[in-house]
Design a protein around this motif. Sequence first.
Motif, PDB file in Angstrom:
ATOM      1  N   SER B 130       0.868  -1.176   0.000  1.00 54.79           N
ATOM      2  CA  SER B 130       0.000   0.000   0.000  1.00 54.79           C
ATOM      3  C   SER B 130       0.900   1.219   0.000  1.00 54.79           C
ATOM      4  O   SER B 130       1.494   1.568   1.013  1.00 54.79           O
ATOM      5  CB  SER B 130      -0.910  -0.011   1.230  1.00 54.79           C
ATOM      6  OG  SER B 130      -1.725   1.130   1.191  1.00 54.79           O
ATOM      7  N   LEU B 131       1.031   1.837  -1.174  1.00 54.84           N
ATOM      8  CA  LEU B 131       2.012   2.906  -1.316  1.00 54.84           C
ATOM      9  C   LEU B 131       1.322   4.235  -1.603  1.00 54.84           C
ATOM     10  O   LEU B 131       0.380   4.291  -2.388  1.00 54.84           O
ATOM     11  CB  LEU B 131       2.970   2.602  -2.461  1.00 54.84           C
ATOM     12  CG  LEU B 131       3.940   1.457  -2.262  1.00 54.84           C
ATOM     13  CD1 LEU B 131       4.634   1.148  -3.570  1.00 54.84           C
ATOM     14  CD2 LEU B 131       4.966   1.799  -1.200  1.00 54.84           C
ATOM     15  N   PRO B 132       1.807   5.313  -0.992  1.00 53.64           N
ATOM     16  CA  PRO B 132       1.345   6.639  -1.421  1.00 53.64           C
ATOM     17  C   PRO B 132       2.008   6.986  -2.745  1.00 53.64           C
ATOM     18  O   PRO B 132       3.072   6.454  -3.064  1.00 53.64           O
ATOM     19  CB  PRO B 132       1.834   7.562  -0.301  1.00 53.64           C
ATOM     20  CG  PRO B 132       3.013   6.854   0.268  1.00 53.64           C
ATOM     21  CD  PRO B 132       2.787   5.387   0.084  1.00 53.64           C
ATOM     22  N   LEU B 133       1.394   7.872  -3.521  1.00 54.24           N
ATOM     23  CA  LEU B 133       1.937   8.188  -4.839  1.00 54.24           C
ATOM     24  C   LEU B 133       2.965   9.302  -4.764  1.00 54.24           C
ATOM     25  O   LEU B 133       2.655  10.472  -4.936  1.00 54.24           O
ATOM     26  CB  LEU B 133       0.807   8.567  -5.796  1.00 54.24           C
ATOM     27  CG  LEU B 133       0.090   7.363  -6.409  1.00 54.24           C
ATOM     28  CD1 LEU B 133      -1.154   7.795  -7.125  1.00 54.24           C
ATOM     29  CD2 LEU B 133       1.001   6.605  -7.347  1.00 54.24           C
ATOM     30  N   THR B 134       4.206   8.930  -4.502  1.00 53.79           N
ATOM     31  CA  THR B 134       5.300   9.894  -4.571  1.00 53.79           C
ATOM     32  C   THR B 134       5.855   9.853  -5.994  1.00 53.79           C
ATOM     33  O   THR B 134       5.312   9.175  -6.870  1.00 53.79           O
ATOM     34  CB  THR B 134       6.407   9.516  -3.582  1.00 53.79           C
ATOM     35  OG1 THR B 134       6.882   8.240  -3.956  1.00 53.79           O
ATOM     36  CG2 THR B 134       5.892   9.480  -2.170  1.00 53.79           C
ATOM     37  N   SER B 137       7.142   6.233  -6.791  1.00 50.23           N
ATOM     38  CA  SER B 137       6.071   5.247  -6.898  1.00 50.23           C
ATOM     39  C   SER B 137       5.144   5.586  -8.064  1.00 50.23           C
ATOM     40  O   SER B 137       4.484   4.714  -8.611  1.00 50.23           O
ATOM     41  CB  SER B 137       5.300   5.138  -5.584  1.00 50.23           C
ATOM     42  OG  SER B 137       4.640   6.343  -5.307  1.00 50.23           O
ATOM     43  N   SER B 138       5.114   6.868  -8.476  1.00 52.90           N
ATOM     44  CA  SER B 138       4.341   7.199  -9.677  1.00 52.90           C
ATOM     45  C   SER B 138       4.950   6.531 -10.898  1.00 52.90           C
ATOM     46  O   SER B 138       4.244   6.046 -11.788  1.00 52.90           O
ATOM     47  CB  SER B 138       4.319   8.710  -9.896  1.00 52.90           C
ATOM     48  OG  SER B 138       3.676   9.331  -8.829  1.00 52.90           O
ATOM     49  N   PHE B 197      -1.774   1.160  -4.847  1.00 53.35           N
ATOM     50  CA  PHE B 197      -1.509   2.587  -4.733  1.00 53.35           C
ATOM     51  C   PHE B 197      -2.812   3.289  -4.369  1.00 53.35           C
ATOM     52  O   PHE B 197      -3.883   2.881  -4.806  1.00 53.35           O
ATOM     53  CB  PHE B 197      -0.991   3.155  -6.052  1.00 53.35           C
ATOM     54  CG  PHE B 197       0.315   2.563  -6.477  1.00 53.35           C
ATOM     55  CD1 PHE B 197       1.507   3.107  -6.042  1.00 53.35           C
ATOM     56  CD2 PHE B 197       0.338   1.450  -7.300  1.00 53.35           C
ATOM     57  CE1 PHE B 197       2.702   2.551  -6.421  1.00 53.35           C
ATOM     58  CE2 PHE B 197       1.540   0.898  -7.678  1.00 53.35           C
ATOM     59  CZ  PHE B 197       2.719   1.443  -7.236  1.00 53.35           C
ATOM     60  N   GLN B 198      -2.694   4.331  -3.606  1.00 56.80           N
ATOM     61  CA  GLN B 198      -3.911   5.042  -3.218  1.00 56.80           C
ATOM     62  C   GLN B 198      -4.156   6.171  -4.200  1.00 56.80           C
ATOM     63  O   GLN B 198      -3.765   7.311  -3.978  1.00 56.80           O
ATOM     64  CB  GLN B 198      -3.761   5.566  -1.789  1.00 56.80           C
ATOM     65  CG  GLN B 198      -3.711   4.459  -0.779  1.00 56.80           C
ATOM     66  CD  GLN B 198      -2.509   4.595   0.142  1.00 56.80           C
ATOM     67  OE1 GLN B 198      -1.866   5.630   0.192  1.00 56.80           O
ATOM     68  NE2 GLN B 198      -2.215   3.525   0.860  1.00 56.80           N
ATOM     69  N   GLN B 200      -6.087   8.959  -5.818  1.00 57.98           N
ATOM     70  CA  GLN B 200      -7.163   9.852  -5.382  1.00 57.98           C
ATOM     71  C   GLN B 200      -7.752  10.570  -6.593  1.00 57.98           C
ATOM     72  O   GLN B 200      -7.039  10.841  -7.561  1.00 57.98           O
ATOM     73  CB  GLN B 200      -6.615  10.891  -4.392  1.00 57.98           C
ATOM     74  CG  GLN B 200      -6.032  10.301  -3.127  1.00 57.98           C
ATOM     75  CD  GLN B 200      -7.031   9.472  -2.353  1.00 57.98           C
ATOM     76  OE1 GLN B 200      -8.225   9.804  -2.304  1.00 57.98           O
ATOM     77  NE2 GLN B 200      -6.566   8.381  -1.751  1.00 57.98           N
ATOM     78  N   HIS B 203      -5.924  13.458  -8.913  1.00 62.68           N
ATOM     79  CA  HIS B 203      -4.490  13.260  -9.023  1.00 62.68           C
ATOM     80  C   HIS B 203      -4.118  13.193 -10.504  1.00 62.68           C
ATOM     81  O   HIS B 203      -4.902  12.755 -11.331  1.00 62.68           O
ATOM     82  CB  HIS B 203      -4.113  11.949  -8.321  1.00 62.68           C
ATOM     83  CG  HIS B 203      -2.630  11.781  -8.153  1.00 62.68           C
ATOM     84  ND1 HIS B 203      -1.846  11.215  -9.110  1.00 62.68           N
ATOM     85  CD2 HIS B 203      -1.801  12.112  -7.119  1.00 62.68           C
ATOM     86  CE1 HIS B 203      -0.593  11.194  -8.688  1.00 62.68           C
ATOM     87  NE2 HIS B 203      -0.535  11.727  -7.484  1.00 62.68           N
TER      88      HIS B 203
END
Lengths: 469, 552
Positions: B130-134, B137-138, B197-198, B200, B203
């Motif tokens: 579960s990764l935030p989109l930095t 990670s994008s 990935f979260q 939103q 985004h």
Amino acid sequence: MNYLFLLIPFLALVALNLFSRKRMGEIAYWTCLVVFGLQSISAVSAIFGYVGISGQELNKLLNFNLYFDPLSLILIAITGLIACTSLIVGHNTIKTEHERFNFKNLFLVSVLGINGLAMTRDLFSLYVFVEVTAIATFILIALYKDRDAFEGVLKYLILSVVASVLMLTGIAVFLLAVGSVTFPALRLAMTTSNGNNLLSIATLLFISGLFIKGGLVPFHGWVADSYTAAPAAVTVFLAGIVTKAAGLFTLMRFLTSVSGFSSPIRDILLLVGTLSIIVGALLALGQNDMKRMLAYSSISQMGYIVVALGSGTKVGLIAALFHFFNHAIFKSQLFVNTAAIEAEVGSREMEKMGGLAVKMPYTAVTSIIGSLSTAGLPPLSGFWSKILIVMALWLAGYFTYAAIAVMASILTLAYFLRWQRSVFFGRLNESLTNVKEAKFGLVAPAVFLAGLSVVVGLLFPFFLKVVVR
Amino acid sequence: MVAPINWLDFRLDHFSLFIFAAITGFTVLATLYSLVFMKGKENVWQFYSYVLLTFILASGAVLANNLILFLFFWEGLLLTLFGLIFIGRKEAYKTAIKAVVIVGISDLCLLFGIVLTAYLAGTFTLSNISLPLTTLSSIAFIFMIIGALAKAGSMPLHSWIPDAALDAPLPFMALLPAALDKLLGIYFLARITLEMFQLQPGHWLSVLLMTIGALTIVLAVMMALVQKDFKRLLAYHAISQAGYMILGIGTAVPVGIVGGLFHMINNALYKSCLFLAGGSVEKQAGTTDLAKLSGLGKKMPITFACFVIAAASISGVPPFNGFFSKELIYDGALASGWIFYAAAVLGSFFTAASFLKLGHAAFLPLDGARGKGEEIKEAPWPMLLPMIIIASLCILLGVNNALPLNNLIQPILGAKLEGHSFAGWPHSAFLVIMTLIVLVLAWFNHRYGVAKSGKVLGASDHIHHAPVLSGLYDKAEKRYFDPYDLGMSFTNLLAKILFWFDRAIDWVHEVFTVKLVQALTGTLRWAQSGNFSTYVIWALLGVVIVAYLGLR
């Protein structure tokens, strides 16, 4: 024990010529074989640690110093080996009984001379033994008394005379300046009188003479003609031992025992060596006559030895000595192969041949081993000596020369591949359908020497240890 | 201490179970259909082997919980894809290579994305990521969706599908590009966007996804509109419909995601039904060229009926299933930007228009006036049965849309929905009215086209030959926009450059070096005069050089 290496060939020579030549002719072959074989075996056993009695007493009697060291023992051992090979080849190729007998007698003299120069400890004796060897070799080259032989020997003779003049002048100057020509005295004089021009001139003259004897570029004019003109058996010995002993062994001896590796001398050695490597290889590439090609190849390989000496390090010296040993083995073997082909096909011209591998399998296989060993492919013995040479140059900081030595290996491979391609591979030439494998006497030495190339290559670390010790 | 990685990690949650069930169902139906369709063809045994393998690998990909294991199954599908196209007609190997190159390159991107994701997350286990989109990670996200989108057949990674439609055996088309590939691609896309990935709403990656979806919808459907071949036309629709799903999931709002997933299953149903109908036509009439087909509706009534249901469904006619999923997607798209909604509606317009043309050309008129093709009969039962089942499902999922939505799709999103349910009649009257207007417009457009060109097949000619569009169409037909052909011409150029480079190197050591060595050798040989006086002079010059160097 060392004087025996001179005495026994001499006694054999006397014994063979004491009575009727007809009688002696039959036993001459075996006598020589035993003499040379014993020489090789005893030298090898000496290398491995069984040094016999000292020759001090006799030395006094004969009034010249004989000296044993690994350098001389290796030369004596390899001389005995190649002499046996050459003798066997000569016995199988020389037609008339008379010439065969002469061949053996002269051979004894030649070996005697090499044994002498291997062990001597003063410059003048060295010169004398070089000349003894050379004179016996002159006659050997002209054994058949035909026009080519005379032309070849004349060139050798004339350049040898030039060499003699240079060497003798050098010795004279040494005698003038130092008052003695023994190695220790000269060495002492060289180290103490730094920058004495007279000594430098003498050194350079002597080295130049040795370059001629060794057939290095640009002193090489005589090499190809005399090698090609000489009878097959003589070429084996001439290319394998005589010029190398008279030119390069003496050079090694002179450099290590007398002059040392000063910077100008290293420059000279590197220049002459590199020139020899490249010019020799390029000339070898352009030849059609097999013997002539091998002769130029010889020049190229001599270049490697000189370049190794030019590095001026201990590794370089070992590399040079090892390449000297390897060269004697593979070049003699390749000349034996050539003799076998010449005996069966009746020609030495590469362009007239083709596909002989089917007809002469042993000759073909051994020649491939010899070629690859010369070109320096692992795991054959030639690879190790070449890599030692390159390493020596690299460690001494001569990167350009190391690169040239490596690149020239490609040229070496090129002319050998060309030879293999045109003689042994490809389509069988129609005129050669009746060719058979050569006589046992011509195949066995080649097989033995090729085997030696492989074994020495595989057991290299062992041999290196023995030599370094 | 690193915990040992469980490489053989499978997961059977609600989502994967749902997709797994769908895969199984479609494989069974396609196999049943093939029993007759493939009879007497070459390579039948190969076909079934590949279908079985495909089933295994697809199931494995859906059930895998380890990304490497997932990749193993996913890449394995590449092999069966190649095999299934390859056993088609004689020239099919070119298309097979094309498919493998396109999908293979995107799978390579997927591999990179997976490795990057696993590196960032510190684990290969899908359910733990579960990764935030930095920024980093994008990048991983983009590389992974390339793999997913290529599988789903989105533009610009679509170009093998229309070719395969003509070359590959038809059940392959009904099974893979129409059903399984969409299921897998959208499944993985949903896994990426919802789970790993979260993503939103709003985004930039969401916008990117929606743009890809919208472009895919419009461009592919416009290509579909002008096709003159039954199967090729369907193939472009298979691409276009993928755009809806991508658009729906890309909105990242619950209604869009639900719509996208619902559309995925709906599309798989009606698209495979359409392909199967096309297969029936091919089997019975011997061709899929629309110019040669006419009046089949009378001879093949059941096929025709199934076709009508599926076509109505894909065009979004209420109350079939396609209508409801499209409404949900419109809802999501409108919430994200009117331009996306406009693209989706435009897509619907062209979809309806092209199916009107297709149905009209192939199946009408019902009186079957033409003399030729008298001997054409209805397809045999094993081919009809899958079509009937699927067509009934289209109606069932449409009329009773609460059944799939409440039981299958909404639980996937779980808490995100906050108790919302999208079942039942669309709540926005505006969207429904717009849809109906578009359908009516499509109807008039079709009438206008037929009347203007004077023939059924010319129903889309006025669009085809419209001022700006005709040029674009020409270029598209000549494959100027095919990324594969573009890539290939680039590769050819590169190969040519490398070839010349290679020749140059070759020349250096085959010609130049040889010439140089020959020249050197020649010079040196010329210098070897054989005259001893020359040699003595050389030796003496050598002495001079030695003396110079030594006394310097």
